[in-house]
Design an enzyme around this catalytic site. Structure first.
Site, PDB file in Angstrom:
ATOM      1  N   HIS A  19       0.841  -1.212   0.000  1.00  0.00           N
ATOM      2  CA  HIS A  19       0.000   0.000   0.000  1.00  0.00           C
ATOM      3  C   HIS A  19       0.874   1.260   0.000  1.00  0.00           C
ATOM      4  CE1 HIS A  19      -2.893  -2.824   2.290  1.00  0.00           C
ATOM      5  NE2 HIS A  19      -3.491  -2.579   1.143  1.00  0.00           N
ATOM      6  N   LYS A  43     -15.624  -7.238   5.891  1.00  0.00           N
ATOM      7  CA  LYS A  43     -14.569  -8.023   6.531  1.00  0.00           C
ATOM      8  C   LYS A  43     -14.587  -7.813   8.040  1.00  0.00           C
ATOM      9  CE  LYS A  43     -11.616  -7.615   2.487  1.00  0.00           C
ATOM     10  NZ  LYS A  43     -10.438  -6.974   1.888  1.00  0.00           N
ATOM     11  N   ARG A  92      -2.659  -5.680  -8.439  1.00  0.00           N
ATOM     12  CA  ARG A  92      -1.543  -6.594  -8.184  1.00  0.00           C
ATOM     13  C   ARG A  92      -1.490  -7.684  -9.244  1.00  0.00           C
ATOM     14  NH1 ARG A  92      -3.473  -8.444  -2.796  1.00  0.00           N
ATOM     15  NH2 ARG A  92      -5.333  -8.071  -4.019  1.00  0.00           N
ATOM     16  N   SER A 130      -3.085  -8.179   2.882  1.00  0.00           N
ATOM     17  CA  SER A 130      -3.151  -8.025   4.335  1.00  0.00           C
ATOM     18  C   SER A 130      -3.474  -9.366   4.993  1.00  0.00           C
ATOM     19  CB  SER A 130      -4.202  -6.981   4.709  1.00  0.00           C
ATOM     20  OG  SER A 130      -3.835  -5.730   4.175  1.00  0.00           O
TER      21      SER A 130
HETATM   22  N1  COA Z   1      -0.326  -4.145  -1.720  1.00  0.00           N
HETATM   23  C1  COA Z   1      -0.675  -5.115  -0.884  1.00  0.00           C
HETATM   24  N2  COA Z   1      -1.945  -5.511  -0.698  1.00  0.00           N
HETATM   25  C2  COA Z   1      -2.892  -4.888  -1.392  1.00  0.00           C
HETATM   26  C3  COA Z   1      -2.596  -3.853  -2.290  1.00  0.00           C
HETATM   27  C4  COA Z   1      -1.240  -3.496  -2.439  1.00  0.00           C
HETATM   28  N3  COA Z   1      -0.858  -2.532  -3.272  1.00  0.00           N
HETATM   29  N4  COA Z   1      -3.735  -3.423  -2.848  1.00  0.00           N
HETATM   30  C5  COA Z   1      -4.716  -4.160  -2.314  1.00  0.00           C
HETATM   31  N5  COA Z   1      -4.214  -5.037  -1.435  1.00  0.00           N
HETATM   32  C6  COA Z   1      -4.937  -6.057  -0.678  1.00  0.00           C
HETATM   33  C7  COA Z   1      -5.540  -5.556   0.589  1.00  0.00           C
HETATM   34  O1  COA Z   1      -4.611  -5.611   1.643  1.00  0.00           O
HETATM   35  C8  COA Z   1      -6.685  -6.489   0.765  1.00  0.00           C
HETATM   36  O2  COA Z   1      -6.211  -7.704   1.301  1.00  0.00           O
HETATM   37  P1  COA Z   1      -7.120  -8.680   2.173  1.00  0.00           P
HETATM   38  O3  COA Z   1      -8.369  -8.939   1.392  1.00  0.00           O
HETATM   39  O4  COA Z   1      -6.259  -9.845   2.310  1.00  0.00           O
HETATM   40  O5  COA Z   1      -7.388  -7.994   3.472  1.00  0.00           O
HETATM   41  C9  COA Z   1      -7.154  -6.754  -0.664  1.00  0.00           C
HETATM   42  O6  COA Z   1      -6.042  -6.482  -1.453  1.00  0.00           O
HETATM   43  C10 COA Z   1      -8.249  -5.859  -1.173  1.00  0.00           C
HETATM   44  O7  COA Z   1      -8.784  -5.144  -0.170  1.00  0.00           O
HETATM   45  P2  COA Z   1      -9.041  -3.595  -0.098  1.00  0.00           P
HETATM   46  O8  COA Z   1      -8.130  -2.794  -0.957  1.00  0.00           O
HETATM   47  O9  COA Z   1      -9.047  -3.253   1.338  1.00  0.00           O
HETATM   48  O10 COA Z   1     -10.407  -3.507  -0.763  1.00  0.00           O
HETATM   49  P3  COA Z   1     -11.755  -4.071  -0.230  1.00  0.00           P
HETATM   50  O11 COA Z   1     -12.265  -4.930  -1.298  1.00  0.00           O
HETATM   51  O12 COA Z   1     -11.679  -4.640   1.134  1.00  0.00           O
HETATM   52  O13 COA Z   1     -12.608  -2.761  -0.097  1.00  0.00           O
HETATM   53  C11 COA Z   1     -13.449  -0.635  -0.746  1.00  0.00           C
HETATM   54  C12 COA Z   1     -12.768  -1.909  -1.160  1.00  0.00           C
HETATM   55  C13 COA Z   1     -13.219  -0.372   0.724  1.00  0.00           C
HETATM   56  C14 COA Z   1     -12.832   0.454  -1.557  1.00  0.00           C
HETATM   57  C15 COA Z   1     -14.918  -0.752  -1.128  1.00  0.00           C
HETATM   58  O14 COA Z   1     -15.430  -1.972  -0.648  1.00  0.00           O
HETATM   59  C16 COA Z   1     -15.774   0.389  -0.607  1.00  0.00           C
HETATM   60  O15 COA Z   1     -15.504   1.562  -0.777  1.00  0.00           O
HETATM   61  N6  COA Z   1     -16.878   0.042   0.031  1.00  0.00           N
HETATM   62  C17 COA Z   1     -17.838   1.019   0.536  1.00  0.00           C
HETATM   63  C18 COA Z   1     -19.192   0.803  -0.138  1.00  0.00           C
HETATM   64  C19 COA Z   1     -19.114   1.230  -1.582  1.00  0.00           C
HETATM   65  O16 COA Z   1     -19.098   2.385  -1.916  1.00  0.00           O
HETATM   66  N7  COA Z   1     -19.064   0.243  -2.491  1.00  0.00           N
HETATM   67  C20 COA Z   1     -18.897   0.554  -3.898  1.00  0.00           C
HETATM   68  C21 COA Z   1     -19.664  -0.351  -4.786  1.00  0.00           C
HETATM   69  S1  COA Z   1     -21.400  -0.393  -4.427  1.00  0.00           S
END
Ligand code: COA
Length: 161
Positions: A19, A43, A92, A130
């Site tokens: 990140h 989550k 990724r 993560s």
């Molecule tokens: N390096 C390492 N890990 C990375 C990374 C990077 N550059 N980029 C992403 N990841 C990992 C994260 O650590 C995470 O790992 P995990 O699942 O093992 O915990 C995974 O990739 C993706 O998770 P994250 O980036 O946290 O996205 P998410 O899918 O959990 O959430 C939101 C995405 C928070 C942006 C989205 O769900 C949101 O905004 N929700 C609010 C409601 C909304 O508006 N939804 C929109 C559609 S209706």
């Protein structure tokens, strides 16, 4: 001139070097990046929102133009409240693409002014998530090359028996 702002949303449970790499590189393109921690995602996080924000702050202290905030509800509403139209996300592996495409499309449908900008994750962090980090530390494994020092310490303390 208006400052170019991007919002980097996610769960950040916890923030990893993957990140940080995305944020650091985005600062070559944007003046400011807000790392936005989703409060009530699907989550079940290991770190509280407060802990995640503190870890992000400690891990980005060396970068100018970064701040961490939390948001609840729809991302598009949070963007509006910040007067920002750019979502920053890291890509990724190929498997990220379909999910990210869905997310970006949904956000753009709800607010056509919104653009999602993707940066490709650096090769070192391509398979980092993560979850992998949490799992390793929960079983006593250490991944200090993949997490900032503050996160390394916090994970050790969190899973201390
Ligand atoms: N390096 C390492 N890990 C990375 C990374 C990077 N550059 N980029 C992403 N990841 C990992 C994260 O650590 C995470 O790992 P995990 O699942 O093992 O915990 C995974 O990739 C993706 O998770 P994250 O980036 O946290 O996205 P998410 O899918 O959990 O959430 C939101 C995405 C928070 C942006 C989205 O769900 C949101 O905004 N929700 C609010 C409601 C909304 O508006 N939804 C929109 C559609 S209706």
């Amino acid at each position: 001139m208006n400052k170019k702002l991007a919002i980097y949303p996610g769960t950040f449970d916890p923030v990893t070097n993957g990140h940080i790499d995305i944020v650091a590189r985005a600062l070559d393109i944007f003046d400011e990046v807000i790392i936005a921690v989703l409060v009530n995602g699907s989550k079940e996080p290991v770190f509280s929102v407060k802990e995640r924000l503190a870890l992000i702050n400690q891990s980005t202290a060396h970068l100018r133009g970064v701040k961490a905030e939390s948001y609840d509800g729809l991302l598009v509403d949070y963007l509006k409240s910040k007067n920002c139209n750019v979502v920053l996300r890291g890509l990724r592996v190929a498997t990220d693409l379909e999910y990210e495409f869905q997310l970006a499309t949904a956000n753009n449908m709800m607010d056509p002014g919104i653009e999602t900008v993707f940066l490709m994750t650096s090769a070192n962090y391509v398979f980092l998530t993560s979850s992998v980090v949490r799992e390793a530390y929960s079983h006593g494994g250490l991944l200090p090359k993949f997490v900032p020092p503050a996160v390394h310490e916090a994970l050790i303390n969190k899973f201390k028996k």
